[in-house]
Scaffold this active site. Structure first.
Site, short mmCIF file in Angstrom:
data_model
loop_
_atom_site.label_atom_id
_atom_site.label_comp_id
_atom_site.label_asym_id
_atom_site.label_seq_id
_atom_site.Cartn_x
_atom_site.Cartn_y
_atom_site.Cartn_z
N HIS A 429 20.41 6.32 3.28
CA HIS A 429 19.57 6.79 2.18
C HIS A 429 19.51 5.74 1.08
O HIS A 429 20.43 5.60 0.29
CB HIS A 429 20.12 8.13 1.64
CG HIS A 429 19.30 8.67 0.52
ND1 HIS A 429 19.85 9.40 -0.52
CD2 HIS A 429 17.98 8.58 0.25
CE1 HIS A 429 18.88 9.72 -1.36
NE2 HIS A 429 17.75 9.24 -0.92
N ASN A 479 21.59 13.54 -4.75
CA ASN A 479 20.49 14.45 -5.05
C ASN A 479 20.92 15.91 -5.04
O ASN A 479 20.36 16.74 -5.75
CB ASN A 479 19.32 14.22 -4.08
CG ASN A 479 18.57 12.95 -4.44
OD1 ASN A 479 18.72 12.43 -5.55
ND2 ASN A 479 17.78 12.44 -3.52
#
Ligand code: 3HC
Length: 698
Positions: A429, A479
């Site tokens: 990511h 996140n």
């Protein structure tokens, strides 16, 4: 145990060698050893000059940072440096690799310095929240002047060997073996009959008010909230009016003051955890697979950013797009990114041209990836689309190749199941823009092989990024936690805080941006899509920011449409506040039957951070982040969390976990759905323990 400082004679030269791997840090035994070696040299009738050397790849990396915060042990470094300087016979330092912090200060205590080609002479102390404490702020300006000293010291900067010689920080440039170069220099000095030449005996440097003012203005702006950089300028200023002894006292006073700050503790925490984050038992000693030939699937902002990051660092990239037009657009984005690197001096024009002609190509057929070692998928965030990509990759890619997804929240296990080789599948990511942002979350799925994880960490290193291991969940570490403190912000807005007041408070804490500015930057469509995605499983007690949905429906998507939470005008930096947004929020409060109340800046900051810490505790409990330091590194490198606060987990320990838990419980009296204390937080408080106590877990 062999002593880290040795003394031997080579003809008329006493050779004093520091051997304290890995960086010859000036721990207690080294300081003691240096002191004794200088005494021995003074009493050694056969020795006419001394040479100080550091064994290994560098001279001295500085004071021993791991001793900071512990009771000091005699002799202190400033005394050792003064002891060297006071010596009645000449002392030479031969500097190879680096002389940093206390290492440079030792060299400045010596009477002559030869800097080997490629060496760096620097004072990085401010990066650790302190100032040079062994004469660096007093001796440096005496040699190179105030202007050059304040260009270097508050920046935590360094001079290369050539620059150092030119500026007067070193006397001679050396080449080859530092011992040979140092011996040559020492023998030449003996032949000349040169005596000691003490930097401390030089007159005070001329006052330079303009340079001092300029440096203060620069660092006030550039390092908002940090104290050490400005304090370092004060110390340099002291050198212009104080003789060496009172100047050193003043430096010491400021140094001690900095040692006591929480910023020092935060920055040193950051120093150690960014080195510890890649130390994971499952990859220790595990050889990574090859990753020289990359495939990138999808040439949007993310895919192009990933390709750029890889190309700049010398990897070979084949980028797959659906058709020629999309491939051309991707090439244009990458070319623009590379041009930016050329402009910033990170890449030469010839380097860019070579990359574009030799190391990069696009293709519309996945077959072009048959030779790739590692493919990174960066296509649309949809499970169906991703699984299709992975099914194709599984067919095309050679055995042992790694199949990575750049998803920012999807289930990597489910993606892996679309292949016949889930052990080769991993999440990588990247954060946008991928060629700039330093964080890489390495998402390890249930079946990911250890050498695949090791490869991801090796790739991050190659790309100049910091990798953090994360487990599979919606949003991974960063996140997932972000969505919790974002939700806390929305709750405060519904309860009465203006979104602008929230942004201001969050920035005053030290974050680079508030949540609503960030929303405008990312695009309000992103938040909207996330809310839509979660709608089906949402608990009815959850708070939905209906005003944000309305902004979306009004086409106010943030910076890209010139209007979001803020109004953006052409040619103007930043956005201005919008009364219409306040009106939308007021209506939402009315609809929800809320009587608005005021929030102080401190309360906003407290709730924002409490939500972050509470969710982080859940993320830790679930093993998504293995250690609190993984959360800290994620936030330092991916979310701009102020480094001088060490990271959110370090902040929480400093703020006090018991108080935070108490506050969370008091917020729960208003909203016991959102503010549920995390069990780990409760356990730590019950045991009077800290997050830091969990950092030593492998
Ligand atoms: N004290 C204690 N440990 C140190 C250290 C120091 N000054 N510098 C590095 N280390 C440790 C690291 O923690 C790491 O330990 P690990 O292997 O257990 O993780 C190990 O040494 C190797 O460090 P790196 O991985 O960073 O090695 P590199 O080769 O990549 O870099 C370096 C070497 C450039 C020297 C880098 O380590 C560095 O920048 N160190 C800090 C330099 C510094 O800030 N010096 C100033 C100290 S403060 C001071 O001197 C105060 C004085 O003014 C009184």
């Amino acid at each position: 145990m062999t002593h880290p400082v040795s003394y031997e004679r080579d003809g008329a030269v006493a050779v004093i060698t520091i051997a304290n791997p890995p960086v010859n840090a000036l721990g207690h035994a080294v300081r003691q050893g240096l002191w004794e070696a200088i005494d021995r040299f003074s009493g050694d009738a056969e020795a006419e000059a001394a040479l100080i050397l550091g064994e290994g790849k560098l001279f001295i990396g500085g004071a021993d940072i791991s001793e900071f915060g512990k009771p000091p042990k005699d002799p202190w470094l400033p005394e050792v440096v003064n002891h060297i300087e006071a010596c009645e016979k000449p002392v030479v330092a031969a500097i190879q690799g680096a002389a940093l912090g206390g290492g440079l200060e030792v060299a400045l205590g010596c009477h002559y310095r030869v800097a080997m080609k490629g060496a760096k002479l620097g004072l990085p102390e401010v990066n650790l929240g302190i100032i040079p404490g062994a004469g660096g702020t007093q001796r440096t300006p005496r040699l190179i002047g105030v202007k050059a000293a304040v260009a270097m010291i508050p920046a935590g900067g360094s001079l290369g060997a050539e620059e150092a010689v030119e500026a007067g920080l070193a006397d001679k440039l050396g080449e080859g073996d530092p011992r040979a170069a140092g011996l040559d220099y020492a023998r030449a000095l003996i032949a000349e009959g040169a005596g000691p030449r003490r930097v401390g005996a030089l007159p005070c440097p001329a006052e330079d008010a303009a340079a001092l003012d300029e440096a203060r203005a620069l660092w006030k702006k550039k390092a908002r909230g940090e104290v050490a950089r400005l304090a370092a300028i004060d110390a340099v200023e002291a050198s212009t009016r104080l003789e060496i002894a009172p100047g050193l006292d003043e430096e010491r006073r400021i140094f001690r003051e900095m040692m006591e700050t929480s910023q020092r503790a935060g920055l040193i925490h950051a120093f150690f955890i960014e080195r510890k984050v890649a130390k994971l038992p499952e990859i220790e000693g595990v050889a990574p697979r090859d990753f020289g030939k990359l495939g990138v699937i999808g040439g949007g902002t993310m895919g192009a950013g990933i390709a750029t990051a890889a190309l700049v660092r010398g990897l070979d990239v084949t980028l797959i797009e659906r058709d020629d037009a999309a491939a051309e657009r991707a090439t244009a984005t990458i070319t623009k990114n590379l041009d930016g690197a050329v402009k910033r001096g990170k890449l030469s024009e010839a380097g860019r041209d070579a990359i574009l002609s030799d190391s990069f190509r696009t293709a519309t057929d996945y077959a072009a990836l048959f030779e790739a070692d590692l493919a990174i998928e960066a296509v649309f965030e949809d499970m169906g689309v991703k699984r299709e990509v992975f099914t194709t990759l599984d067919k095309i890619m050679k055995p042992g190749a790694i199949l990575a997804t750049n998803t920012s929240y999807l289930d990597v296990n489910e993606i892996a199941e679309a292949t016949s080789r889930p052990e080769d599948v991993i999440g990588l990511h990247f954060f946008s823009p991928a060629h700039v942002m330093k964080l890489l979350e390495v998402v390890v799925a249930d079946k990911t092989a250890n050498d695949v994880t090791a490869t991801a960490f090796a790739l991050a290193k190659k790309l100049g990024k910091v990798a953090v291991r994360a487990g599979v969940c919606d949003g991974f570490i960063g996140n997932r936690i972000l969505s919790a403190y974002r939700a806390a912000a929305d709750r405060m807005v519904l309860a009465g805080a203006s979104p602008y007041a929230v942004d201001r408070a969050v920035k005053a804490f030290g974050w680079p941006m508030g949540p609503y500015e960030m929303g405008d930057l990312a695009g309000l469509d992103i938040g909207y899509a996330t809310r839509q995605r979660k709608a089906a499983t949402r608990d009815p007690r959850d708070v939905v920011p209906t005003w944000a949905d309305e902004l979306y429906h009004l086409g106010r998507l943030g910076q890209k449409t010139g209007r979001g939470y803020y109004i953006y005008e052409e040619g103007k930096r930043g956005g201005s506040e919008d009364p219409e947004v306040e009106a939308l929020v007021a209506k939402a409060r009315d609809d929800a039957g809320v009587t608005p109340r005021d929030f102080t800046e401190a309360e906003i900051q407290r709730r924002y951070m409490a939500a972050l810490v509470n969710e982080a505790a859940r993320v830790l409990e679930e093993g998504i982040a293995r250690r609190p330091l993984d959360v800290d590194v994620t936030f330092l490198y991916g979310y701009g969390f102020p480094r001088w606060r060490g990271g959110p987990m370090h902040w929480a320990d400093e703020a006090g976990l018991a108080g935070l838990l108490e506050d969370i419980k008091s917020y729960a009296t208003e909203d016991d759905f959102f503010w549920r204390p995390a069990p780990l937080l409760e356990r730590l408080v019950a045991e009077s323990a800290t997050f830091a106590s969990l950092n030593d877990k492998g």
